[in-house]
Structure formats: structure tokens, C-alpha cells
Design an enzyme around this catalytic site. Structure first.
Site, PDB file in Angstrom:
ATOM      1  N   ASP A   7      49.109  18.497  67.205  1.00 15.67           N
ATOM      2  CA  ASP A   7      50.117  19.048  66.298  1.00 15.67           C
ATOM      3  C   ASP A   7      49.888  18.497  64.894  1.00 15.67           C
ATOM      4  O   ASP A   7      49.373  17.378  64.739  1.00 15.67           O
ATOM      5  CB  ASP A   7      51.503  18.662  66.810  1.00 15.67           C
ATOM      6  CG  ASP A   7      52.600  19.027  65.828  1.00 15.67           C
ATOM      7  OD1 ASP A   7      52.668  20.197  65.428  1.00 15.67           O
ATOM      8  OD2 ASP A   7      53.373  18.127  65.448  1.00 15.67           O
TER       9      ASP A   7
ATOM     10  N   ASP B 220      54.769  15.541  68.783  1.00 16.39           N
ATOM     11  CA  ASP B 220      55.896  14.625  68.613  1.00 16.39           C
ATOM     12  C   ASP B 220      57.255  15.311  68.576  1.00 16.39           C
ATOM     13  O   ASP B 220      58.283  14.661  68.737  1.00 16.39           O
ATOM     14  CB  ASP B 220      55.736  13.828  67.315  1.00 16.39           C
ATOM     15  CG  ASP B 220      56.041  14.676  66.089  1.00 16.39           C
ATOM     16  OD1 ASP B 220      56.830  14.232  65.234  1.00 16.39           O
ATOM     17  OD2 ASP B 220      55.502  15.793  65.987  1.00 16.39           O
TER      18      ASP B 220
ATOM     19  N   ASP C 251      57.034  20.984  70.280  1.00 16.72           N
ATOM     20  CA  ASP C 251      55.773  20.722  70.975  1.00 16.72           C
ATOM     21  C   ASP C 251      55.962  20.617  72.491  1.00 16.72           C
ATOM     22  O   ASP C 251      54.968  20.580  73.225  1.00 16.72           O
ATOM     23  CB  ASP C 251      55.144  19.418  70.475  1.00 16.72           C
ATOM     24  CG  ASP C 251      54.790  19.481  68.996  1.00 16.72           C
ATOM     25  OD1 ASP C 251      54.350  20.558  68.560  1.00 16.72           O
ATOM     26  OD2 ASP C 251      54.958  18.470  68.295  1.00 16.72           O
TER      27      ASP C 251
END
Length: 756
Positions: free
Chosen positions: A399, A596, A600
Site C-alpha cells: 500500500d 496499514d 487494506d
């Protein structure tokens, strides 16, 4: 403790962990299963040979903890209820008196070559040393279990029946001595786990009264005091004082962290300097260290696929070899093949070789050492399966926001155009106004000014949020801060004078009524270790792809910084990220995801190995991930891959060594060179070799400072902007005092809107 458990409602199933110090071999797992599964109210039993524990899901009304302990001790397994977060280690610096006596008597019996009557001392050596083995063997046979004690006792009495008294005494002494050596070496591996589980402090000092209480009794919003040299007892925020804190026990990061009022601190971290008061934000059982300990304990008890396969193999291997040994003795006797004594001796050697101890512990001991080493690095695996899977990962999705980048606004450029004001005056106006705002960028601006010795004014008047910005009076000057539209609408600048925005960088303009007096830029900066982490992953032959919900321009900006050869996908929704993970799995095979945020979570769940930024990440991401990264240092990711691969190599090496020794002694036995005492030495020696080989993981990966802890080793970031290029250096205290005393001249004699 048991009574308290028994008082629970009968309908509520509970999980209790028991120490079982009498476990000496994985073949005894079946014995424990047989003992407990015959009790009413037992739902599930999980045995951890290395940790010497049995985790039992049971009905406390039908099968109370005390009854479970009694049943285990009935088989001489030295069981007891384990206190949560504690590892009980049976510390024996020297062998027991029976082992020493058995060895001494064996030495005397060896003198029978010179004085034959001493051969009878060998029987006394057997008698002294065999009692513990015999008790455990009887307990196993009563439950129709073939464990190592049954095999060894059979070999001992078989040797006595053949008249090989020295051989029988050698087996007893060597086996009991090897048991002691194995216990000592296993304890060394378990000490690493114990040091981890003992991280959580047990007491705290209440700041108001000075009273010392157990951490379990501390409620949220309670203020505790911590001085230098003490562990922080709770998760919370500093409300008084300042200090430097060592967070390496939790994050694996060896650089101490400065803490001041408002800073978060975590239970189990060490206060190095100063004195702080901490307001509790989580009860003891919900603290970061408690969650970490729980994850490690669960991971230790959860069997990996390799472990389950080896245990299934051993389940059929031991009875199979036992039948072969029985056939080796019985068939020649039926066929009157001579010499019969040689065939019986060969059968006894096969019985010793049949013990699968080294083979069965080859996987769990390497797994446990790998998990403990990972925990010391600030990486918490939720099971050995994920350690194995990470070793085989071929692709990794990362990410962007909050993972590759800091996930928060950071000042990257400041320019002051006002001729009658220096940079400190400019920062004073900005921070004073932004201090009144709740916008995410406000905190970054106030903090940026603070570290340069500029404090926001407490007297901001007529503060107002305007379209695209904010405005208010600071020291009698009417200041506006806003975007490009604010600058255009107020006539501060023409369109061709606006600063060209870069991807990922937000520009805001600062002005008075009739003019623009400067601007500042904020952006979500790439983490300083991100480039190195991505490069290390690529060196490990892992395909890296960046997934982000941001715009294509922002994604391209990140791609330029981390490397053009890294694939970047922009504008993805949570479902879009999940679909990308599915595509990666089809193309590359095993795929990991690092993230995080809440958005996600679907991708973390879809991936084969989900890695969450533990402390800073969202609770949902941490719950759905398979690995929790307790620090924000991305260099831990390639280190985790290397550790996982090392652990898997250790497992393969251990299995290979165990099988090689078995095959070697099978060959020697059928080749006419059988030896009982040598088989015992080889079998138990292989167990020790497997343990020591696995413990190398602790020394290589968990024993010292990481090679990536120095910030000086981080590669320079491409196209990074140094804020010091756009602002004056920190001023001396004398100059700062002079500036603070000087009157504000910026708007004197100029037309400005005044407060009416």
C-alpha cells in the site's frame, strides 16, 4: 486458580494452558491425547513439545483444570496449570542423582573385562537408571501408545534377556543422560520465548498516591508515574514530564525515542532518562505487549502444514518399524534360522531406530526459534504456516499511503515574500492561525514552527473558516491562508504566477488584504527506508507492486522515487486492491500484501500472507493480517522474508539429518554391524543436533542489532525536497529573544482591514 476456573458457568467452554514438563519426545503427544480425550468435557487438545505445554479447550464443570492436572500426573508427566504470559523452565544444572549413579556403576561394570564378577554391577546400573523410563513406559502401554520410553525399555530388557548386561546398562545411562542434555538445550531455546513473554510489567505506581498496584487493577484514564530505568507499565499518553524511551523490546528498533507531553508510550518499553506521568489508554490485557504475547503464544501452539505432515508420517512410521522389528525376531525363530541371537539383537536395534523424536521435533523447534527471532525483530507471525508461506512468496503488493509514505502531512517547502518580516515572523503567523484549525495539515505546520523555536500566539481573534482556507487576526495583522483559488479571488496573484503543483505536494498561499506574503508546501513524504526496502525485496527475486487509491499523478511521483521498474497501480478501491491480489496470485503464485489502513483489510485477507503495520496501523488491518509489523520500519519486511527462508532451510536440514541417520543405521543394522548403544547415541545425538541447528536462527536474526537500524545506511531518496533549503537555520537564543521583543512592522503604514 483451579477453583476459580471451576466456578465458571457450566455451559461456558474455556481454554487452559498446562505446563507438561515430563514431555521428552513428540511421540508422547499421542499419550497426552489419549489421556485427555477419554475425559468427559474435553473438546480439543493441542500439545507444544518445545514449550512443554498442552492447551486444552474444556468444560470447567465436567472437566475442571484440577482433574486434567491429576490425569496428566497419573502418567508421570509433571503437569501444572500455566500462568498466562509465563514459561516454566525445569532448570537442572546437573544430571539427576539416578543418572550420575547409573553412570558411575556402569564405569565399575566396565572393569568386568579385568574382573568378570563385576558384570553384575551392570544390572544394578540398569535398576538405578531405568525406574523413571519404566514408569512412563507402563503409563503409555496402559493407553496402547508406543512412545520412546516403551521402545527403550523393550531394548533394555531385550539386551538383558540376551545376557548383554553392559549393553543394557549403556542404553539406560546414555538415554537418561541424553534426556538431560536435550532438556538443557531445549530450555535454551525456550529462554528466548520466556524473555519475550516476560516483557509485560506486573506492577505500576499510581501517580496521585504513590501506591504500587498490579497492572491488572489499573483502569483507563488512571495516571501512573514512571522514572528512568523502569518499564512503562501501561499503554497511554504522557501527561507530564519528558524522557527518552527504548522501544526495541516491542518494535525491534534500537534507536531510543524522545517522548514529551502528548506522546504515546507502550507497555513493556524502557524509560532511559527523565521522569514521566502516563495516562492509561488501555487496560493491561489490551495493551500492545499483551496482544503481542498472545499472538506469539497462539503461533507457538498452532501447527504448520509441514509439522502436521511430519506428525502424520511419524504416526505410521513408529508402528511400522516396530512390526518390522517384531518380524525380524519372530520369523527367524519360526523358521529356526541360526544364529537366533543375532536376529533378536538386530530387532532390538531396529526398535531404537524406530524412535521418531529427532524427525518429529525437526519442524516445531525450527518454527519456534524462527517465531521468537521474528518477535525480537518486531515481527509477530500468527502461526508457523505464515512463516513457511512468506519464505515461498513470489510477489508482494505494498500500500502507498501510510505504508510506503508517512501517511501524514509534512512541510517540504516554506517561502516568505514579505520584505518587512523574516522567516520566523512568517512561521509565527502561519502556526498561530493553523493552531486554531482542525485540518490534518495544521498539526504539521504548528510542529514545524515549534521545532524552530516559534510558538503560536494565544491571542488569535476573529478566527474563521473561509472557502478554501482560514483567516483571522494575529498580532493585529489580518492573515489569510488558502489554496490557489483563494489567492486568485483575493487578487494576490495572477494565474501564471501560481506555483506549479507537483504530484503528492499541496501548496497553500499566505496573504494579507492586498498581497501574497508567501507560500508553503506540504506532502505525504516517502518513508526514508522505503527505497532500500523495495530494493532488498527485488534482490530476493520478489515482484513488488504498489497499490494506491490516490491519483495517477501521485502514483507516478512515488514510482519515480522508488524506481521505474516497480509496478504501480493507482485509483484502486478496497475491492480493486483485492482483485489485484487475486490477479497476482494467478500470475506469480504465493503473494503477500503490506498495508496499514481499514481500506487494506480486504486485500490483506485475500493475500496468502498479509502484513499489517502493527502499532500505527488500524485495528482491523492488524486483526485481518497474518503478520504484524510492530514498528514502521519497512526494512523489517525483507528481513522477515530472509528469516522465513532461513527457518524453512533449517526445517529441511533438520528433516534431512534425521532421515539420513535413520537410513544409515538401517543400512548398518542389515549390513551386519548392529550396535544398540551406538543407535541410542545416534538417535539422541540427532535430537541435540536438530535443536542446536535451529537455535542458530536466534543468534543470526534475533541476537543482535539489525544491520538496518542505522539511518545512515538508507539510500538517498530521489527528488526529495530538503526544507532547510527554503528556511533559515535555527536561531540562537539571543537572536530569538530580540526578535520576540521587536514590534510587528509588517502592516504599519499599510492599508489593512482592522477589527471593528
Amino acid at each position: 486458580m483451579a477453583d476459580a476456573m471451576e466456578a465458571r458457568p457450566p455451559s461456558a467452554m474455556q481454554t487452559t494452558t498446562f505446563t507438561v514438563l515430563g514431555i521428552c519426545c513428540s511421540s508422547e503427544i499421542k499419550l497426552i491425547d489419549r489421556i485427555l480425550n477419554h475425559l468427559e468435557g474435553i473438546e480439543n487438545v493441542s500439545v507444544n513439545v518445545l514449550a512443554k505445554t498442552a492447551t486444552v479447550v474444556h468444560d470447567p464443570a465436567k472437566a475442571p483444570a484440577s482433574r486434567i492436572v491429576s490425569a496428566l500426573n497419573g502418567a508421570h508427566l509433571k503437569a501444572g496449570i500455566r500462568e498466562s504470559g509465563r514459561v516454566q523452565i525445569e532448570s537442572r544444572r546437573w544430571p539427576s542423582a539416578s543418572v550420575v549413579a547409573s553412570g558411575a556403576l556402569l564405569l565399575v561394570a566396565l572393569c568386568s573385562y579385568a574382573f568378570p564378577p563385576l558384570i553384575w554391577i551392570a544390572l544394578l546400573s540398569v535398576t538405578v537408571g531405568v525406574l523413571g523410563m519404566l514408569r512412563r513406559a507402563v503409563a503409555a502401554l496402559r493407553r496402547c501408545v508406543l512412545d520412546i520410553n516403551v521402545l527403550m525399555v523393550t531394548a533394555v530388557f531385550g539386551a538383558i534377556g540376551l545376557g548383554d548386561y553392559l549393553e543394557a546398562a549403556s542404553i539406560v545411562f546414555l538415554f537418561t543422560l541424553a534426556e538431560w542434555l536435550e532438556a538443557k538445550s531445549t530450555n535454551k531455546a525456550r529462554v528466548s520465548l520466556e524473555s519475550l513473554l516476560n516483557l509485560a510489567p506486573q506492577t505500576a505506581v499510581i501517580a496521585e498516591t504513590g501506591e504500587t498496584v498490579h497492572v491488572k487493577d489499573i483502569m483507563i484514564n488512571t495516571i501512573v508515574s514512571v522514572k528512568a530505568g523502569e518499564l512503562v507499565p501501561v499503554d497511554g499518553a504522557v501527561v507530564a514530564g519528558a524522557s527518552t524511551v527504548d522501544e526495541s523490546s516491542l518494535t525491534g528498533e534500537f534507536m531510543p525515542v524522545d517522548k514529551e507531553i502528548g506522546s504515546n508510550v507502550w507497555s513493556g518499553t524502557m524509560v532511559l532518562t527523565g521522569f514521566i506521568k502516563v495516562e492509561t489508554k488501555a487496560v493491561a490485557e489490551d495493551s500492545a505487549v499483551a496482544r503481542m504475547v498472545k499472538l506469539v503464544e497462539d503461533a507457538q501452539n498452532r501447527r504448520s502444514h509441514m509439522e502436521e505432515f511430519i506428525e502424520q508420517f511419524a504416526k505410521y512410521y513408529t508402528p511400522g518399524v516396530f512390526l518390522v522389528a517384531a518380524g525380524t525376531a519372530i520369523i527367524p525363530w519360526i523358521l529356526s534360522v541360526h544364529p537366533l541371537r543375532q536376529w533378536i539383537y538386530l530387532a532390538l536395534v531396529l526398535l531404537v531406530i524406530a524412535c521418531p523424536c529427532a524427525l518429529v521435533i525437526s519442524t516445531p523447534v525450527a518454527k519456534a526459534c524462527g517465531l521468537s527471532a521474528a518477535a525480537k525483530m518486531g515481527l509477530i507471525f500468527k502461526g508457523g504456516n505464515y512463516l513457511e508461506a512468506l519464505a515461498k512468496v513470489k510477489a508482494m503488493a505494498v500500500d502507498k499511503t501510510g505504508t510506503l509514505t508517512e501517511g501524514a502531512f509534512e512541510v517540504v517547502e516554506v517561502q516568505c515574500w514579505e520584505p518587512n518580516a523574516n522567516i520566523r515572523q512568517f512561521l509565527h503567523w502561519i502556526s498561530s492561525l493553523e493552531n486554531m484549525s482542525s485540518h490534518p495539515m495544521a498539526r504539521a505546520l504548528v510542529e514545524y514552527a515549534r521545532v524552530r523555536g516559534v510558538k503560536p500566539s494565544s491571542e488569535v481573534r476573529n478566527f474563521d473558516s473561509i472557502p478554501g482556507g482560514i483567516a483571522g487576526f494575529v498580532d493585529d495583522c489580518y492573515i489569510k491562508i488558502g489554496n490557489a483559488e483563494v489567492a486568485l479571488n483575493n487578487g494576490w496573484l495572477r494565474e501564471n504566477e501560481l506555483r506549479d503543483d507537483e504530484a503528492g505536494i499541496k501548496t497553500s498561499y499566505v496573504g494579507m488584504v492586498d498581497r501574497c506574503i508567501g507560500y508553503f508546501c506540504l506532502g505525504d513524504q516517502l518513508r526514508e527506508e522505503a527505497v532500500r526496502a523495495v530494493q532488498e525485496l527485488q534482490k530476493q527475486q520478489i515482484h513488488v507492486i504498489v497499490l494506491t487509491g490516490d491519483s495517477k499523478a501521485a502514483a507516478d511521483h512515488v514510482q519515480k522515487q522508488i524506481g521505474e521498474n516497480v509496478q504501480v497501480e493507482a485509483g484502486l478501491s478496497p475491492e480493486g486492491k483485492m482483485k489485484k491480489i487475486a490477479e497476482l496470485k494467478e500470475t506469480w503464485g504465493l503473494t503477500a500484501m503490506v498495508g496499514d489502513g481499514i481500506n487494506d483489510a480486504p486485500a490483506l485477507t485475500e493475500s496468502d500472507v498479509g502484513v499489517a503495520m502493527g502499532i500505527s496501523g488500524s485495528a482491523l488491518a492488524t486483526e485481518t493480517a497474518n503478520v504484524a509489523l510492530m514498528s514502521n520500519d519497512l526494512r523489517r519486511i525483507p528481513e522477515a522474508v530472509e528469516l522465513a527462508r532461513s527457518s524453512l532451510r533449517k526445517i529441511y536440514q533438520n528433516v534431512a539429518m534425521s532421515l539420513a541417520v535413520k537410513l544409515l543405521f538401517f543400512g548398518l543394522a542389515f549390513g551386519g554391524l548392529p550396535s544398540l548403544w551406538a543407535a541410542v547415541v545416534a538417535d539422541m545425538g540427532t535430537c541435540l543436533l536438530v535443536i542446536f541447528n535451529s537455535m542458530r536462527l536466534l543468534h543470526k536474526h534475533g541476537g543482535g542489532e539489525s544491520s538496518s537500524t542505522s539511518s545512515s545506511q538508507v539510500l538517498p531518496q530521489a527528488q526529495s525536497i530538503n526544507v532547510d533549503e527554503f528556511s533559515e537555520p535555527l536561531l540562537s537564543s539571543e537572536r530569538r529573544d530580540q526578535d520576540e521583543e521587536a514590534p510587528c512592522l509588517c502592516c504599519k503604514g499599510r492599508s489593512s482591514q482592522r477589527e471593528t
